[in-house]
Write a protein that holds these residues in place. Sequence first.
Motif, short mmCIF file in Angstrom:
data_model
loop_
_atom_site.label_atom_id
_atom_site.label_comp_id
_atom_site.label_asym_id
_atom_site.label_seq_id
_atom_site.Cartn_x
_atom_site.Cartn_y
_atom_site.Cartn_z
N ARG A 237 0.46 -6.45 21.10
CA ARG A 237 -0.82 -6.43 21.17
C ARG A 237 -1.91 -6.46 22.79
O ARG A 237 -2.76 -5.36 22.30
N SER A 241 -4.78 -3.05 22.26
CA SER A 241 -5.99 -3.47 22.52
C SER A 241 -6.21 -2.18 23.58
O SER A 241 -7.67 -2.38 24.12
N ARG A 244 -8.34 -0.19 21.17
CA ARG A 244 -9.37 -0.01 21.10
C ARG A 244 -10.90 -0.19 22.01
O ARG A 244 -10.53 -1.85 21.96
N ARG A 250 -15.92 -2.24 16.68
CA ARG A 250 -16.54 -3.55 16.79
C ARG A 250 -16.09 -4.29 15.72
O ARG A 250 -16.05 -3.92 14.35
N HIS A 251 -16.00 -5.61 15.81
CA HIS A 251 -15.96 -6.08 14.94
C HIS A 251 -14.31 -5.68 14.09
O HIS A 251 -13.95 -6.45 13.23
N LYS A 253 -11.33 -7.46 15.64
CA LYS A 253 -10.51 -7.82 16.36
C LYS A 253 -9.31 -7.81 15.77
O LYS A 253 -8.35 -8.21 16.17
N GLY A 256 -5.69 -6.36 15.54
CA GLY A 256 -5.24 -5.57 17.44
C GLY A 256 -3.51 -5.67 16.76
O GLY A 256 -2.60 -5.72 17.89
#
Length: 394
Positions: A237, A241, A244, A250-251, A253, A256
């Motif tokens: 993760r 991350s 990203r 956006r939106h 998450k 991940g």
Amino acid sequence: MKAVILEETRRIAVRDVHDAEMRETTDVLLRVTSSAICGTDLHFYEGRMRGIEGGVIGHEPLGVVEEVGSAVTGLIKGDRVVVPTHICCGFCAMCVEGHSSECLTTNPGAAGAAYGYPNKGGYQGAQAELLRVPFADANCLKLPGEPGDDWEDDFVLLADAFTTGYHAAAIIDVGPGDTVAIFGAGAVGLLAAYSARLRGAARIYVIDAIAERLEKAGELGAIPINFLHGDPVEEIRRRQSKLRFGSAFRHEKPLGGVTCAIDAIGFQARSRSDYSREDPYWVIEAIAEIVNPAGRVAITGVWPAEDAGAADASLAEGRLRVPWSKLFNKNASINMGRDDDERWNRKLRDMIVSGAAKPSRIVSHRPSLDEAPTAFAKFDAREEGYIKVVLKLG
Ligand SMILES: [Zn+2]
Ligand SMILES: [Zn+2]
């Protein structure tokens, strides 16, 4: 002929035994030139899967056809062939649908047969100078070249390790842009990573605890993660991350983690907190955690019907506690099982011949047949960089 015998748990011997012989007109006799040792052989060696003690072990042979039955149509003496682990007939209801590892006729009363394997039809193993190959037209894959050439160690991996690694990636449709987490960097895990790369995956994580295997994963283009150095889920993760950022994600998450996960370890997974012990639960728990919504999961590490050395009665029968709700609520799809070698071996052979694939990059040791007892002991201890062992004959 000389052959590798599993005398009893942790005792391997190389012995002279009766030559393998033709029995049916559909057989060929194979003179073996290379025969690989599999992680599955170690389950037998450690006494976890029992029933072939006293017999010839091995199920990953490459060789040259020595004798041909009168009903065999597609092979002649001198053909170079690789023979898949799972013995199929080519004509039963499973075989005609491509499920060669679930053949109905080669192990009557059950589905699936194999060489040198408990409860798989009692066929003599392939770590021997000669091997009887039943239903030879269906089981022998013809190959170019000569014994001992540059393809020798690539072709021997078509018997099991490369086809199984590819199977793991293929049954969950690993494709362009996928992120893949592979648990286990044995031969199958490494070749699953290699196959994921061949199929266009964007990022591949390989989780293991042995330095040489993780290093090999890195050489194959994967990101190695040592599960003794921290929680592999958090580590993946954290790395994901970093990729990203900016408005494009956006939106997103919940995305991940990874799109695909592969269990290439199976029932003898080592504990994360104490490597000397086993913990068969953590891998599926980590997989359920790390796959994204709509993730795809392949279970290809071995889960035998009976485990003679299980920690409790439930595990002995292969009943595992699985985080079912988490997987359900992610709409995860799960695919599992043994490799249907025949679905992939021709295609992978052609990739080797064209130069598009070189699976022998994972072969670490090439001892002679006589050196099998030492090779088994070192491979079982995962010492001295033993990753994939190919026994050499003749
Ligand atoms: Zn194998
Ligand atoms: Zn069949």
